[in-house]
Motif scaffolding. Structure first.
Motif, PDB file in Angstrom:
ATOM      1  N   TYR A  22      39.624  84.470 -10.061  1.00  0.00           N
ATOM      2  CA  TYR A  22      40.565  83.868 -11.006  1.00  0.00           C
ATOM      3  C   TYR A  22      41.605  84.896 -11.454  1.00  0.00           C
ATOM      4  N   ALA A  23      41.164  86.130 -11.643  1.00  0.00           N
ATOM      5  CA  ALA A  23      42.041  87.165 -12.179  1.00  0.00           C
ATOM      6  C   ALA A  23      43.192  87.511 -11.247  1.00  0.00           C
ATOM      7  N   TYR A  24      43.025  87.315  -9.945  1.00  0.00           N
ATOM      8  CA  TYR A  24      44.090  87.655  -9.005  1.00  0.00           C
ATOM      9  C   TYR A  24      45.185  86.588  -8.939  1.00  0.00           C
ATOM     10  N   GLY A  25      45.004  85.474  -9.617  1.00  0.00           N
ATOM     11  CA  GLY A  25      46.025  84.436  -9.593  1.00  0.00           C
ATOM     12  C   GLY A  25      47.019  84.580 -10.726  1.00  0.00           C
ATOM     13  N   ASP A  26      47.596  83.444 -11.121  1.00  0.00           N
ATOM     14  CA  ASP A  26      48.635  83.430 -12.150  1.00  0.00           C
ATOM     15  C   ASP A  26      48.120  83.034 -13.524  1.00  0.00           C
ATOM     16  N   GLY A  27      46.798  82.889 -13.636  1.00  0.00           N
ATOM     17  CA  GLY A  27      46.227  82.455 -14.903  1.00  0.00           C
ATOM     18  C   GLY A  27      46.275  80.956 -15.090  1.00  0.00           C
ATOM     19  N   ARG A  28      46.802  80.261 -14.083  1.00  0.00           N
ATOM     20  CA  ARG A  28      46.883  78.816 -14.171  1.00  0.00           C
ATOM     21  C   ARG A  28      46.431  78.203 -12.833  1.00  0.00           C
ATOM     22  N   ASP A  29      47.262  77.367 -12.231  1.00  0.00           N
ATOM     23  CA  ASP A  29      46.823  76.630 -11.046  1.00  0.00           C
ATOM     24  C   ASP A  29      46.470  77.535  -9.868  1.00  0.00           C
ATOM     25  N   LYS A  30      47.268  78.573  -9.645  1.00  0.00           N
ATOM     26  CA  LYS A  30      46.972  79.474  -8.530  1.00  0.00           C
ATOM     27  C   LYS A  30      45.617  80.151  -8.721  1.00  0.00           C
ATOM     28  N   SER A  31      45.316  80.554  -9.937  1.00  0.00           N
ATOM     29  CA  SER A  31      44.008  81.155 -10.228  1.00  0.00           C
ATOM     30  C   SER A  31      42.886  80.158  -9.949  1.00  0.00           C
ATOM     31  N   CYS A  32      43.094  78.914 -10.377  1.00  0.00           N
ATOM     32  CA  CYS A  32      42.076  77.884 -10.144  1.00  0.00           C
ATOM     33  C   CYS A  32      41.876  77.638  -8.657  1.00  0.00           C
ATOM     34  N   GLN A  33      42.963  77.644  -7.892  1.00  0.00           N
ATOM     35  CA  GLN A  33      42.860  77.425  -6.452  1.00  0.00           C
ATOM     36  C   GLN A  33      42.108  78.561  -5.777  1.00  0.00           C
ATOM     37  N   TYR A  34      42.366  79.800  -6.198  1.00  0.00           N
ATOM     38  CA  TYR A  34      41.640  80.947  -5.639  1.00  0.00           C
ATOM     39  C   TYR A  34      40.155  80.873  -5.993  1.00  0.00           C
ATOM     40  N   MET A  35      39.883  80.465  -7.233  1.00  0.00           N
ATOM     41  CA  MET A  35      38.498  80.358  -7.672  1.00  0.00           C
ATOM     42  C   MET A  35      37.777  79.251  -6.916  1.00  0.00           C
ATOM     43  N   LYS A  36      38.468  78.139  -6.740  1.00  0.00           N
ATOM     44  CA  LYS A  36      37.907  77.009  -6.008  1.00  0.00           C
ATOM     45  C   LYS A  36      37.561  77.417  -4.577  1.00  0.00           C
ATOM     46  N   ALA A  37      38.448  78.149  -3.933  1.00  0.00           N
ATOM     47  CA  ALA A  37      38.206  78.595  -2.557  1.00  0.00           C
ATOM     48  C   ALA A  37      37.032  79.557  -2.488  1.00  0.00           C
ATOM     49  N   ALA A  38      36.933  80.453  -3.477  1.00  0.00           N
ATOM     50  CA  ALA A  38      35.851  81.443  -3.479  1.00  0.00           C
ATOM     51  C   ALA A  38      34.491  80.777  -3.678  1.00  0.00           C
ATOM     52  N   VAL A  39      34.422  79.814  -4.601  1.00  0.00           N
ATOM     53  CA  VAL A  39      33.158  79.124  -4.862  1.00  0.00           C
ATOM     54  C   VAL A  39      32.774  78.268  -3.656  1.00  0.00           C
ATOM     55  N   SER A  40      33.752  77.591  -3.060  1.00  0.00           N
ATOM     56  CA  SER A  40      33.477  76.793  -1.870  1.00  0.00           C
ATOM     57  C   SER A  40      32.926  77.658  -0.746  1.00  0.00           C
ATOM     58  N   ASN A  41      33.500  78.826  -0.573  1.00  0.00           N
ATOM     59  CA  ASN A  41      33.031  79.751   0.460  1.00  0.00           C
ATOM     60  C   ASN A  41      31.611  80.221   0.171  1.00  0.00           C
ATOM     61  N   LEU A  42      31.329  80.516  -1.090  1.00  0.00           N
ATOM     62  CA  LEU A  42      29.985  80.939  -1.482  1.00  0.00           C
ATOM     63  C   LEU A  42      28.965  79.852  -1.171  1.00  0.00           C
ATOM     64  N   LEU A  43      29.377  78.595  -1.345  1.00  0.00           N
ATOM     65  CA  LEU A  43      28.473  77.466  -1.136  1.00  0.00           C
ATOM     66  C   LEU A  43      28.572  76.900   0.278  1.00  0.00           C
ATOM     67  N   GLY A  44      28.910  77.748   1.208  1.00  0.00           N
ATOM     68  CA  GLY A  44      28.886  77.366   2.614  1.00  0.00           C
ATOM     69  C   GLY A  44      29.957  76.378   3.021  1.00  0.00           C
ATOM     70  N   GLY A  45      31.102  76.394   2.330  1.00  0.00           N
ATOM     71  CA  GLY A  45      32.192  75.501   2.667  1.00  0.00           C
ATOM     72  C   GLY A  45      32.127  74.149   1.983  1.00  0.00           C
ATOM     73  N   LEU A  46      31.238  73.979   1.016  1.00  0.00           N
ATOM     74  CA  LEU A  46      31.122  72.717   0.288  1.00  0.00           C
ATOM     75  C   LEU A  46      32.466  72.347  -0.336  1.00  0.00           C
ATOM     76  N   ALA A  47      32.927  71.126  -0.095  1.00  0.00           N
ATOM     77  CA  ALA A  47      34.199  70.671  -0.648  1.00  0.00           C
ATOM     78  C   ALA A  47      34.090  70.495  -2.160  1.00  0.00           C
ATOM     79  N   ILE A  48      35.084  70.967  -2.886  1.00  0.00           N
ATOM     80  CA  ILE A  48      35.132  70.838  -4.342  1.00  0.00           C
ATOM     81  C   ILE A  48      36.265  69.884  -4.682  1.00  0.00           C
ATOM     82  N   ASP A  49      35.944  68.792  -5.356  1.00  0.00           N
ATOM     83  CA  ASP A  49      36.890  67.692  -5.544  1.00  0.00           C
ATOM     84  C   ASP A  49      37.945  67.960  -6.610  1.00  0.00           C
ATOM     85  N   GLY A  50      37.667  68.842  -7.535  1.00  0.00           N
ATOM     86  CA  GLY A  50      38.643  69.081  -8.592  1.00  0.00           C
ATOM     87  C   GLY A  50      38.280  70.302  -9.401  1.00  0.00           C
ATOM     88  N   TYR A  51      39.245  70.805 -10.148  1.00  0.00           N
ATOM     89  CA  TYR A  51      38.973  71.972 -10.987  1.00  0.00           C
ATOM     90  C   TYR A  51      39.534  71.738 -12.388  1.00  0.00           C
TER      91      TYR A  51
END
Length: 220
Positions: A22-51
């Motif tokens: 989250y910290a590497y983003g803009d503190g808003r949507d870009k941060s959420c998108q980076y976080m979403k991608a990182a969590v999805s990757n941790l969970l083996g590519g599980l799709a995340i429907d929203g943040y």
């Protein structure tokens, strides 16, 4: 997690503390998108429907909006942070309760995570009680929270989700919040927690997938 330079240009990926995604983003949507991608990757590519991300500044509004959150202090030493054994948190007390940890004690963040679970349980219980007395409670609280919120979900969607939970018979407690299996590791600089990926896949399959039943009747 995704790494960027100071201008926001993506440099690549690295294995670091998950929250830094989250910290590497803009503190808003870009941060959420980076976080979403990182969590999805941790969970083996599980799709995340929203943040949805909510600033810590909104915590006193949410906490006091449900009438305060009652918790039982289980950690030794927490009494030094103005608490007895059972207390109803008000205002900034809530942030103090969920953020405080002894940085001189190894892996104290894991104990803090367990404390945060107890807070979430108390918050949801208080919200259910409040919602049962006032039908407009949840929509009003979300309206107050919106200025502190970043989400890719529509208002109708997250309001419907909240109302469905509060209006249902399902209880939600600490046992419903899972810590991924893994190993606590201490380095010269940080405490780390390394998830065991071999144990994550069975959990994901059990929680989010159902085995397809083969139709043995060829005539159908």
């Amino acid at each position: 997690i995704t790494l960027t330079d100071l201008s926001g240009n993506v440099l690549g990926r690295d294995i670091q503390h998950l929250a830094l995604g989250y910290a590497y983003g803009d503190g808003r949507d870009k941060s959420c998108q980076y976080m979403k991608a990182a969590v999805s990757n941790l969970l083996g590519g599980l799709a995340i429907d929203g943040y949805m991300a909510i600033s810590m500044s909104a915590l006193p509004i949410i906490n006091d909006g449900v009438g305060g959150v009652t918790v039982t202090v289980k950690e030794q030493g927490m009494e030094r942070v103005d608490y007895g054994q059972t207390v109803t948190l008000k205002g900034r007390q809530a942030e103090k309760y969920i953020r405080c940890r002894d940085t001189g004690q190894a892996q104290s963040a894991l104990g803090r995570a367990e404390r945060q679970k107890s807070y979430i349980e108390g918050l949801l219980q208080a919200a259910k009680i409040k919602s049962g007395k006032d039908d407009s409670f949840m929509s009003g609280l979300l309206k107050e929270t919106e200025p502190y919120m970043v989400t890719d979900m529509t208002k109708d969607r997250y309001l419907d989700m909240a109302l469905a939970f509060l209006g249902g018979n399902q209880d939600f407690g600490e046992s419903d919040m899972m810590t991924l299996p893994g190993k606590a590791v201490e380095t010269p600089i940080y405490d780390e927690y390394h998830p065991d990926k071999s144990q994550i896949r069975p959990i994901i399959l059990d929680m989010f997938y159902r085995e397809e039943t083969a139709d043995t009747d060829i005539g159908k």
